[in-house]
Motif scaffolding. Structure first.
Motif, PDB file in Angstrom:
ATOM      1  N   ASP A   1      29.441  38.698   1.769  1.00 48.36           N
ATOM      2  CA  ASP A   1      29.866  37.598   2.629  1.00 48.36           C
ATOM      3  C   ASP A   1      30.333  38.152   3.969  1.00 48.36           C
ATOM      4  OD1 ASP A   1      29.359  35.850   0.565  1.00 48.36           O
ATOM      5  OD2 ASP A   1      31.453  35.538   0.038  1.00 48.36           O
ATOM      6  N   GLU A   2      30.291  37.326   4.984  1.00 56.54           N
ATOM      7  CA  GLU A   2      30.674  37.717   6.331  1.00 56.54           C
ATOM      8  C   GLU A   2      31.768  36.778   6.839  1.00 56.54           C
ATOM      9  OE1 GLU A   2      28.929  40.259   8.129  1.00 56.54           O
ATOM     10  OE2 GLU A   2      27.650  40.608   6.383  1.00 56.54           O
ATOM     11  N   LEU A   3      32.635  37.292   7.705  1.00 56.66           N
ATOM     12  CA  LEU A   3      33.653  36.480   8.360  1.00 56.66           C
ATOM     13  C   LEU A   3      33.459  36.592   9.865  1.00 56.66           C
ATOM     14  CD1 LEU A   3      36.314  34.827   8.400  1.00 56.66           C
ATOM     15  CD2 LEU A   3      37.513  37.019   8.489  1.00 56.66           C
TER      16      LEU A   3
ATOM     17  N   PRO B   1      31.591  48.022  23.915  1.00 56.59           N
ATOM     18  CA  PRO B   1      30.730  46.856  24.081  1.00 56.59           C
ATOM     19  C   PRO B   1      30.564  46.149  22.739  1.00 56.59           C
ATOM     20  CG  PRO B   1      29.518  48.902  24.523  1.00 56.59           C
ATOM     21  CD  PRO B   1      30.911  49.275  24.131  1.00 56.59           C
ATOM     22  N   PRO B   2      30.122  44.926  22.754  1.00 54.05           N
ATOM     23  CA  PRO B   2      29.961  44.202  21.482  1.00 54.05           C
ATOM     24  C   PRO B   2      28.900  44.852  20.604  1.00 54.05           C
ATOM     25  CG  PRO B   2      28.954  42.972  23.277  1.00 54.05           C
ATOM     26  CD  PRO B   2      29.671  44.127  23.899  1.00 54.05           C
ATOM     27  N   SER B   3      28.997  44.573  19.326  1.00 54.44           N
ATOM     28  CA  SER B   3      27.992  45.036  18.372  1.00 54.44           C
ATOM     29  C   SER B   3      26.645  44.407  18.699  1.00 54.44           C
ATOM     30  CB  SER B   3      28.403  44.684  16.948  1.00 54.44           C
ATOM     31  OG  SER B   3      29.663  45.263  16.661  1.00 54.44           O
ATOM     32  N   PHE B   4      26.695  43.148  19.132  1.00 52.38           N
ATOM     33  CA  PHE B   4      25.490  42.472  19.610  1.00 52.38           C
ATOM     34  C   PHE B   4      25.888  41.246  20.411  1.00 52.38           C
ATOM     35  CE2 PHE B   4      26.249  40.517  15.475  1.00 52.38           C
ATOM     36  CZ  PHE B   4      25.998  39.167  15.674  1.00 52.38           C
TER      37      PHE B   4
ATOM     38  N   HIS C   1      31.586  43.676   7.803  1.00 55.69           N
ATOM     39  CA  HIS C   1      31.377  42.249   7.533  1.00 55.69           C
ATOM     40  C   HIS C   1      32.464  41.342   8.121  1.00 55.69           C
ATOM     41  CE1 HIS C   1      28.272  43.643   4.814  1.00 55.69           C
ATOM     42  NE2 HIS C   1      29.163  44.412   4.224  1.00 55.69           N
ATOM     43  N   ARG C   2      33.240  41.857   9.069  1.00 54.36           N
ATOM     44  CA  ARG C   2      34.310  41.086   9.709  1.00 54.36           C
ATOM     45  C   ARG C   2      34.107  41.168  11.214  1.00 54.36           C
ATOM     46  NH1 ARG C   2      33.874  40.822   4.870  1.00 54.36           N
ATOM     47  NH2 ARG C   2      35.569  40.959   3.386  1.00 54.36           N
ATOM     48  N   TRP C   3      33.925  40.014  11.859  1.00 52.24           N
ATOM     49  CA  TRP C   3      33.489  39.956  13.240  1.00 52.24           C
ATOM     50  C   TRP C   3      34.429  39.132  14.108  1.00 52.24           C
ATOM     51  CZ3 TRP C   3      28.824  42.580  13.724  1.00 52.24           C
ATOM     52  CH2 TRP C   3      28.122  42.800  12.545  1.00 52.24           C
ATOM     53  N   ILE C   4      34.643  39.587  15.346  1.00 51.69           N
ATOM     54  CA  ILE C   4      35.332  38.804  16.378  1.00 51.69           C
ATOM     55  C   ILE C   4      34.248  38.320  17.345  1.00 51.69           C
ATOM     56  CG2 ILE C   4      36.893  38.914  18.366  1.00 51.69           C
ATOM     57  CD1 ILE C   4      38.462  38.968  15.842  1.00 51.69           C
TER      58      ILE C   4
ATOM     59  N   HIS D   1      44.204  35.020  16.472  1.00 51.36           N
ATOM     60  CA  HIS D   1      43.713  35.981  15.484  1.00 51.36           C
ATOM     61  C   HIS D   1      44.758  37.067  15.304  1.00 51.36           C
ATOM     62  CE1 HIS D   1      39.799  34.214  16.238  1.00 51.36           C
ATOM     63  NE2 HIS D   1      39.821  34.621  17.481  1.00 51.36           N
ATOM     64  N   THR D   2      44.863  37.611  14.102  1.00 49.65           N
ATOM     65  CA  THR D   2      45.696  38.782  13.854  1.00 49.65           C
ATOM     66  C   THR D   2      44.911  39.761  13.005  1.00 49.65           C
ATOM     67  OG1 THR D   2      47.730  37.463  13.931  1.00 49.65           O
ATOM     68  CG2 THR D   2      47.877  39.639  12.913  1.00 49.65           C
ATOM     69  N   LEU D   3      44.875  41.007  13.451  1.00 44.13           N
ATOM     70  CA  LEU D   3      44.250  42.080  12.685  1.00 44.13           C
ATOM     71  C   LEU D   3      45.348  43.060  12.294  1.00 44.13           C
ATOM     72  CD1 LEU D   3      42.117  41.469  15.324  1.00 44.13           C
ATOM     73  CD2 LEU D   3      40.746  42.792  13.752  1.00 44.13           C
ATOM     74  N   TYR D   4      45.465  43.350  11.023  1.00 48.17           N
ATOM     75  CA  TYR D   4      46.444  44.329  10.551  1.00 48.17           C
ATOM     76  C   TYR D   4      45.776  45.691  10.589  1.00 48.17           C
ATOM     77  CZ  TYR D   4      50.481  46.059   8.003  1.00 48.17           C
ATOM     78  OH  TYR D   4      51.627  46.734   7.651  1.00 48.17           O
ATOM     79  N   VAL D   5      46.393  46.637  11.299  1.00 48.74           N
ATOM     80  CA  VAL D   5      45.801  47.962  11.480  1.00 48.74           C
ATOM     81  C   VAL D   5      46.706  49.045  10.896  1.00 48.74           C
ATOM     82  CG1 VAL D   5      44.469  47.249  13.509  1.00 48.74           C
ATOM     83  CG2 VAL D   5      46.761  48.169  13.816  1.00 48.74           C
ATOM     84  N   THR D   6      46.108  50.177  10.534  1.00 52.35           N
ATOM     85  CA  THR D   6      46.878  51.236   9.879  1.00 52.35           C
ATOM     86  C   THR D   6      47.772  52.003  10.834  1.00 52.35           C
ATOM     87  OG1 THR D   6      45.003  52.737  10.078  1.00 52.35           O
ATOM     88  CG2 THR D   6      45.234  51.553   7.995  1.00 52.35           C
ATOM     89  N   ASP D   7      47.405  52.128  12.110  1.00 53.74           N
ATOM     90  CA  ASP D   7      48.236  52.839  13.081  1.00 53.74           C
ATOM     91  C   ASP D   7      48.420  51.962  14.318  1.00 53.74           C
ATOM     92  OD1 ASP D   7      49.554  54.552  14.815  1.00 53.74           O
ATOM     93  OD2 ASP D   7      48.389  56.310  14.196  1.00 53.74           O
ATOM     94  N   LEU D   8      49.389  51.073  14.221  1.00 55.95           N
ATOM     95  CA  LEU D   8      49.636  50.107  15.286  1.00 55.95           C
ATOM     96  C   LEU D   8      49.989  50.794  16.600  1.00 55.95           C
ATOM     97  CD1 LEU D   8      49.920  47.175  16.233  1.00 55.95           C
ATOM     98  CD2 LEU D   8      52.272  47.217  15.372  1.00 55.95           C
ATOM     99  N   ASP D   9      50.842  51.806  16.548  1.00 54.48           N
ATOM    100  CA  ASP D   9      51.252  52.475  17.787  1.00 54.48           C
ATOM    101  C   ASP D   9      50.069  53.112  18.505  1.00 54.48           C
ATOM    102  OD1 ASP D   9      53.954  51.760  17.517  1.00 54.48           O
ATOM    103  OD2 ASP D   9      54.354  53.495  16.244  1.00 54.48           O
ATOM    104  N   ALA D  10      49.183  53.739  17.761  1.00 58.22           N
ATOM    105  CA  ALA D  10      47.995  54.351  18.371  1.00 58.22           C
ATOM    106  C   ALA D  10      47.100  53.271  18.975  1.00 58.22           C
ATOM    107  CB  ALA D  10      47.228  55.171  17.345  1.00 58.22           C
ATOM    108  N   ARG D  11      46.951  52.144  18.294  1.00 56.37           N
ATOM    109  CA  ARG D  11      46.111  51.056  18.790  1.00 56.37           C
ATOM    110  C   ARG D  11      46.682  50.507  20.093  1.00 56.37           C
ATOM    111  NH1 ARG D  11      41.996  48.172  16.067  1.00 56.37           N
ATOM    112  NH2 ARG D  11      42.190  50.096  14.886  1.00 56.37           N
TER     113      ARG D  11
END
Length: 118
Positions: free
Chosen positions: A9-11, A34-37, A51-54, A68-78
């Motif tokens: 499935d895709e989101l 750049p975008p994936s497509f 399978h997760r797209w913005i 939108h909210t994306l939970y990331v493993t290294d917030l400070d680096a992001r």
């Protein structure tokens, strides 16, 4: 509780804008690539996880209302990487053990990155 999405499935989560041409550079800078497509001349799609797209889409009648909210493993680096590309957060929120750093595009759409406290 069962998973809502199963394998394969895709989101797609969309941010609608009045002016794709004016807003696209901000999103490309925020996401760092750049975008994936490009689905159409006024719709760009970034894969942010398998399978997760913005999606950035020109739809004036719905512009500026996405969150939108994306939970990331290294917030400070992001956050540091986004700042290095010239975009600063609009807000920072704390919910118990979770921080959320919020960015707003030029039309008001919100994308937040969440992560554990520093």
């Amino acid at each position: 509780m069962s998973e809502f999405l199963s394998d394969g499935d895709e989101l797609f989560a969309a941010s609608c804008v009045k002016s794709y041409a004016a807003t696209y550079p901000w999103w490309e800078t925020l996401l760092g690539a750049p975008p994936s497509f490009k689905a159409t001349a006024t719709e760009a799609v970034w894969e942010v996880a398998p399978h997760r797209w913005i999606v950035l889409e020109q739809r004036p009648e719905r512009a500026g209302n996405a969150t939108h909210t994306l939970y990331v493993t290294d917030l400070d680096a992001r956050v540091a990487a986004i700042s290095a590309r010239g975009i600063e957060p609009s807000d920072t929120e704390v919910y118990g053990d979770v921080r959320k750093v919020v960015y707003r595009d030029p039309e008001g759409n919100e994308i937040g990155f969440g992560g554990s406290p520093a």
